[in-house]
Design an enzyme around this catalytic site. Structure first.
Site: not given
Ligand code: 9MJ
Length: 648
Positions: A2-3, A84, A283, A407
């Site tokens: 559709e798009y 993140k 991390k 083998c």
């Molecule tokens: C990432 N990479 O998901 C920030 N970020 O906030 C999130 N990076 C960030 N926030 C301030 N969720 C500087 C970078």
């Protein structure tokens, strides 16, 4: 789609009435003509990076500094928490609600104008969804590629014989920094917003979380996995929960980001160097690392497949130290052009086997180029274990040792599989022992296990009398196994546990199965041409028939009645197992149910015939009581199987 239809219609209208064409028209996403070069953009508000934390201690230290900075030492601070994203930071400028310019982070102060490329990303609104747009809004976020789009892109690249991208992040970066926006448009990039920088004409809410809600209302995509938590305990709980979701997310993340929720607090704390004091990235252990290939060896599996394996300088990745990584097969090594001495990207995600994702030929030491030791990988022409010629069939990626019968690599694996828990379940027969038994020549085929004498086992190096006796009794106990287990234990290619069960039920006797032709085999549910061909080939092999004869003399299995001939007593009956039984394991109970023709189901419903409940049975038992079903304990269950059903 559709798009696409609507897009074509709009293109037609705009061509006919050019004055109606606006910069926020979806037709402007399609990709303008290539650029000579990207223009530079000086960011009004610098694009900062985040400091990292790798442990709870570092998170606690971050929280402590924040409390001290705000002079609220005794308080639990409130944090907005979010994934993140593992992509590329970008900034988007909206003037009076219309997207006018977008740029990469660059060095944080100056980035590149990638507006034309960003326009092709459908997740980025060209116009904000609001009647009262701010005069200016600068949105910060991350461009990334969803894993499914990455897989498709790489698949296509491989089909064209081109080099694949190492990971979605690189693919996103390569796609965004294209001078030709038409290429970006084909790459299907995605975008998530995570903040603002610069706003005129509207007042922001008081918190980061409310700001994100507001961005979402403007139709800017934001992470769904956001939350607001308090204190270090809240941060850690979020980190752990996000960690469990990580593998199932459609995009890569490399951690969690914690931000003080009150924007006024953020302002008070301010920045150190190039990173904010009010936020931190926590991390996860990296899933990808660089290391060096020390050697490429070739392993031979149970089915004779040769697998190239890279021996690596030990590297900590995905939470463990990795020293070996699979290179899959000959084509994959060639495609990645992995050579001894190369620096490579190793990936270990979740519980999957570590793999070499890509080689970085630009880091290849110069002196190596001339050396045959460091030339392109070539598959050996002889099996590294037995020396027999290898073969690679047309259309197959696998290279196999042709010597299936003799083998040792295949023999050892075949014996280990034969003895494994779901096959003949020979207790005490592990890989070290199989290795010794085969290497000393005591055992050549699974049938030899049954003629082993305790003295012979006890004579092996580092073998105590007691362990020898245990193994002997383990072997004895494995005689007269049900046909399904025996069929599975034979290790016929393509025949897994379920297929083995289906075959045993259908044919009842091993001889019937061995004599079945293609048409007869295909009568069994889920047996297609490939499985049928594999079974036929297995029983045609005279060596396999010899081994089976020897196993028959050892009474390794018992035939049953084919299901069609005599319906089992509990055919069509559904059992549900719940809780822990005093003596039987779940697998044992399940096998017994299946042996009498019943089915072991996972959940209780009105269709359940019997519920077998042990200790700590929970909601399933409660439900069974509610539905007034037959509930049995272990002894009741055994009695039922022994004596058949009685009217209840
Ligand atoms: C990432 N990479 O998901 C920030 N970020 O906030 C999130 N990076 C960030 N926030 C301030 N969720 C500087 C970078």
């Amino acid at each position: 789609m559709e798009y696409d239809r609507l897009l074509r219609e709009l293109q037609g209208l705009e061509a006919a009435h050019p004055h109606l064409l606006t910069p926020d028209s979806p037709t402007q996403r399609v990709g303008a003509a290539p650029l000579e070069d990207f223009a530079q953009v000086v960011h009004d508000v610098p694009m900062l990076s985040l400091n990292n934390a790798f442990s709870e201690d570092e998170v606690a230290a971050f929280d402590r500094r924040a409390r001290e900075g705000l002079e609220r030492e005794g308080d639990q601070l409130e944090y907005a928490v979010e994934p993140k994203f593992d992509g590329l930071a970008i900034t988007l400028r909206y003037k009076h609600g219309v997207f006018v310019r977008g740029a990469t982070r660059g060095d944080g102060t100056t980035g590149e104008d990638v507006t034309a490329n960003l326009r092709t990303i459908r997740a980025i609104p060209l116009r904000l969804e609001t009647d009262a747009p701010p005069a200016l809004l600068e949105v910060r976020g991350e461009v990334l590629m969803l894993r499914r789009d990455f897989d498709r892109l790489n698949q296509e690249a491989r089909e064209r014989g081109e080099k694949a991208f190492a990971n979605p992040r690189n693919a996103a970066a390569g796609s965004l920094r294209q001078l030709d926006p038409r290429i970006t448009a084909r790459r299907h990039l995605h975008f998530f917003a995570y903040g603002t920088a610069g706003i005129e004409g509207v007042k922001l809410p008081a918190t980061h979380s409310a700001t994100m809600d507001w961005l979402a209302a403007l139709r800017l995509p934001v992470a769904r996995q956001r939350d607001v938590v308090s204190g270090v305990a809240g941060l850690m709980a979020y980190f752990n929960e996000l960690g469990t979701l990580r593998a199932g997310l459609p995009f890569d993340i490399d951690g969690a980001v914690y931000k003080l929720n009150l924007l006024a607090d953020q302002e008070r704390l301010g920045f150190v160097a190039r990173a904010p004091r009010f936020a931190i990235a926590h991390k996860y252990p990296a899933q990808e690392e660089l290391t060096v290939v020390e050697a490429i060896e070739v392993q031979v599996g149970r089915t004779g497949v040769l697998t190239p394996v890279a021996r690596l300088q030990p590297v900590f990745v995905g939470g463990v130290t990795v020293t070996n990584a699979t290179l899959h097969n000959e084509d994959e090594v060639r495609r990645r052009d992995v050579r001894v001495g190369d620096t490579v990207i190793v990936r270990r995600a979740g519980d999957v086997i570590p793999e070499v994702v890509a080689s970085l030929p630009e880091r290849r030491p110069l002196r190596d180029l001339a050396s045959p030791l460091h030339g392109p990988f070539v598959m050996p022409t002889a099996c590294p274990v037995c020396g027999a010629p290898v073969q690679r069939l047309d259309g197959e990626t696998a290279t196999r040792c042709s010597n299936t019968l003799e083998c040792p690599a295949q023999r050892k694996q075949a014996i280990l599989h034969f003895a494994s828990r779901r096959a003949m379940d020979i207790e005490g027969l592990g890989d070290k022992l199989v290795e010794q038994l085969v290497d000393t020549g005591l055992v050549r085929t699974p049938a030899d296990l049954y003629t082993l004498q305790t003295e012979q086992i006890a004579g092996l190096e580092r073998m105590a009398r007691k362990s020898a006796e245990n193994l002997k009794s383990g072997i004895e106990a494995s005689r007269r196994r049900p046909l399904a287990r025996f069929i599975f234990a034979l290790g016929i290619r393509q025949v897994g546990e379920q297929t083995a069960k289906d075959l045993a039920r259908h044919f009842g006797k091993l001889d019937e199965l061995a004599a079945a032709d293609d048409a007869a085999l295909r009568q069994v549910a889920d047996v297609g041409p490939v499985v049928a061909a594999s079974i036929t080939a297995f029983f045609l092999e005279s060596h396999n028939r010899d081994v089976i004869e020897a196993l028959r003399r050892a009474e390794a299995w018992v035939d049953g009645e084919a299901r069609a001939a005599a319906p089992a007593r509990f055919a069509g009956k559904t059992f549900v197992l719940t809780g822990t039984l005093p003596n039987l394991s779940r697998d044992q109970a399940k096998a017994m149910i299946e042996a009498v023709g019943g089915k072991a189901a996972g959940s209780v419903s009105g269709k359940t015939d019997y519920v077998v409940a042990g200790a700590e049975a929970g909601s399933k038992l409660a439900k069974a009581q509610q539905l007034n079903l037959r509930i049995l304990d272990e002894s009741g269950f055994l009695q039922l199987l022994d004596q058949g059903d009685s009217p209840s």
